[in-house]
Design a protein around this motif. Sequence first.
Motif, PDB file in Angstrom:
ATOM      1  N   UNK A   1       0.847 -87.370 -59.981  1.00 52.56           N
ATOM      2  CA  UNK A   1       2.457 -87.536 -60.555  1.00 52.56           C
ATOM      3  C   UNK A   1       2.379 -88.854 -61.217  1.00 52.56           C
ATOM      4  N   UNK A   2       3.394 -89.162 -61.941  1.00 53.79           N
ATOM      5  CA  UNK A   2       3.535 -90.453 -62.771  1.00 53.79           C
ATOM      6  C   UNK A   2       4.716 -91.346 -62.158  1.00 53.79           C
TER       7      UNK A   2
ATOM      8  N   UNK B   1      -4.584 -95.304 -60.230  1.00 61.10           N
ATOM      9  CA  UNK B   1      -5.107 -95.544 -61.760  1.00 61.10           C
ATOM     10  C   UNK B   1      -4.359 -94.310 -62.525  1.00 61.10           C
ATOM     11  N   UNK B   2      -4.396 -93.079 -62.020  1.00 65.23           N
ATOM     12  CA  UNK B   2      -3.879 -91.862 -62.486  1.00 65.23           C
ATOM     13  C   UNK B   2      -2.226 -92.000 -62.521  1.00 65.23           C
ATOM     14  N   UNK B   3      -1.742 -92.368 -61.515  1.00 67.16           N
ATOM     15  CA  UNK B   3      -0.537 -91.914 -60.971  1.00 67.16           C
ATOM     16  C   UNK B   3       0.525 -93.130 -61.209  1.00 67.16           C
TER      17      UNK B   3
ATOM     18  N   UNK C   1      11.616-101.456 -54.250  1.00 72.98           N
ATOM     19  CA  UNK C   1      12.426-100.214 -53.764  1.00 72.98           C
ATOM     20  C   UNK C   1      11.982 -99.062 -54.381  1.00 72.98           C
ATOM     21  N   UNK C   2      10.785 -99.052 -54.857  1.00 75.35           N
ATOM     22  CA  UNK C   2      10.065 -97.832 -55.388  1.00 75.35           C
ATOM     23  C   UNK C   2       9.997 -96.701 -54.603  1.00 75.35           C
ATOM     24  N   UNK C   3      10.277 -95.373 -55.086  1.00 79.40           N
ATOM     25  CA  UNK C   3      10.174 -94.423 -54.104  1.00 79.40           C
ATOM     26  C   UNK C   3       8.781 -94.147 -54.139  1.00 79.40           C
ATOM     27  N   UNK C   4       7.921 -94.214 -53.033  1.00 77.80           N
ATOM     28  CA  UNK C   4       6.570 -93.946 -53.023  1.00 77.80           C
ATOM     29  C   UNK C   4       6.335 -92.878 -52.382  1.00 77.80           C
TER      30      UNK C   4
ATOM     31  N   UNK D   1       0.279 -87.028 -52.881  1.00 72.64           N
ATOM     32  CA  UNK D   1      -0.864 -87.208 -53.412  1.00 72.64           C
ATOM     33  C   UNK D   1      -2.104 -87.368 -52.310  1.00 72.64           C
ATOM     34  N   UNK D   2      -1.672 -88.289 -51.491  1.00 70.14           N
ATOM     35  CA  UNK D   2      -2.590 -88.709 -50.512  1.00 70.14           C
ATOM     36  C   UNK D   2      -2.695 -87.478 -49.470  1.00 70.14           C
ATOM     37  N   UNK D   3      -1.726 -86.810 -49.110  1.00 67.82           N
ATOM     38  CA  UNK D   3      -1.793 -85.581 -48.235  1.00 67.82           C
ATOM     39  C   UNK D   3      -2.453 -84.425 -48.822  1.00 67.82           C
ATOM     40  N   UNK D   4      -2.420 -84.407 -50.353  1.00 71.93           N
ATOM     41  CA  UNK D   4      -3.093 -83.314 -51.032  1.00 71.93           C
ATOM     42  C   UNK D   4      -4.522 -83.678 -50.826  1.00 71.93           C
ATOM     43  N   UNK D   5      -5.115 -85.012 -51.099  1.00 69.77           N
ATOM     44  CA  UNK D   5      -6.604 -85.328 -50.949  1.00 69.77           C
ATOM     45  C   UNK D   5      -7.003 -84.861 -49.492  1.00 69.77           C
ATOM     46  N   UNK D   6      -6.237 -85.218 -48.406  1.00 70.90           N
ATOM     47  CA  UNK D   6      -6.590 -84.953 -47.174  1.00 70.90           C
ATOM     48  C   UNK D   6      -6.935 -83.414 -46.960  1.00 70.90           C
TER      49      UNK D   6
END
Length: 201
Positions: free
Chosen positions: A22-23, A50-52, A169-172, A178-183
């Motif tokens: 994502x960006x 670095x990608x996101x 207050x960034x929506x993380x 993305x982390x779940x996808x890596x898992x």
Amino acid sequence: MSRAVCEKCQYSVVTCLCKSLVTIKNQTHIIILQHPSETKITKNTAKLLNFCLARCTLIQGESDKDFKILDTLPAATTALLYPDDDAIMLDKINSHTKQFCKQLTHLVLLDGTWKKAFKIMQLTPKLTMFKKVSFATVPTNRYRIRKAPRADSLSSLEAVAHSLMLIEQCDSTPLYQVLDALNDKQTQFMPEHVKARYLNP
């Protein structure tokens, strides 16, 4: 024979994460100082940041001579994410913390094991120019495919995601997805009994 690697995300083709990337248009510029040993670890999450992240710089090294970028950062508005007794706790919301976060332009993160991060601290005196920030309460670790020696350990992605949420207050949520996808990708071919050891708390 070497495994095929995705040219974009640099994961193997079978664990490619391109569809999940994502960006995030973060305002605080994230500076990641990565220990060289982390570049060989496929489960490392710093490269995903670095990608996101729209504003992110990833640099490998161990000492001042490797991290010339520190000379260019504004000391008054740059913070180092590192646990310390004198650190400003980002999750202790008060007028001082709010004002500090409002002025913050850069956040420096050390990417490596606790031992490697400590080594970077010792070999990089320039880091003492910046105020330290940390968390009074560490969120639950969602990155279970890489075992950490400390209960309060977070992956680089989680630490930055939580920091950005507190600072601006960034929506993380997309970062955690993305982390779940890596898992999921890293455990997809594991036998169920092995997978359970990683994914169960």
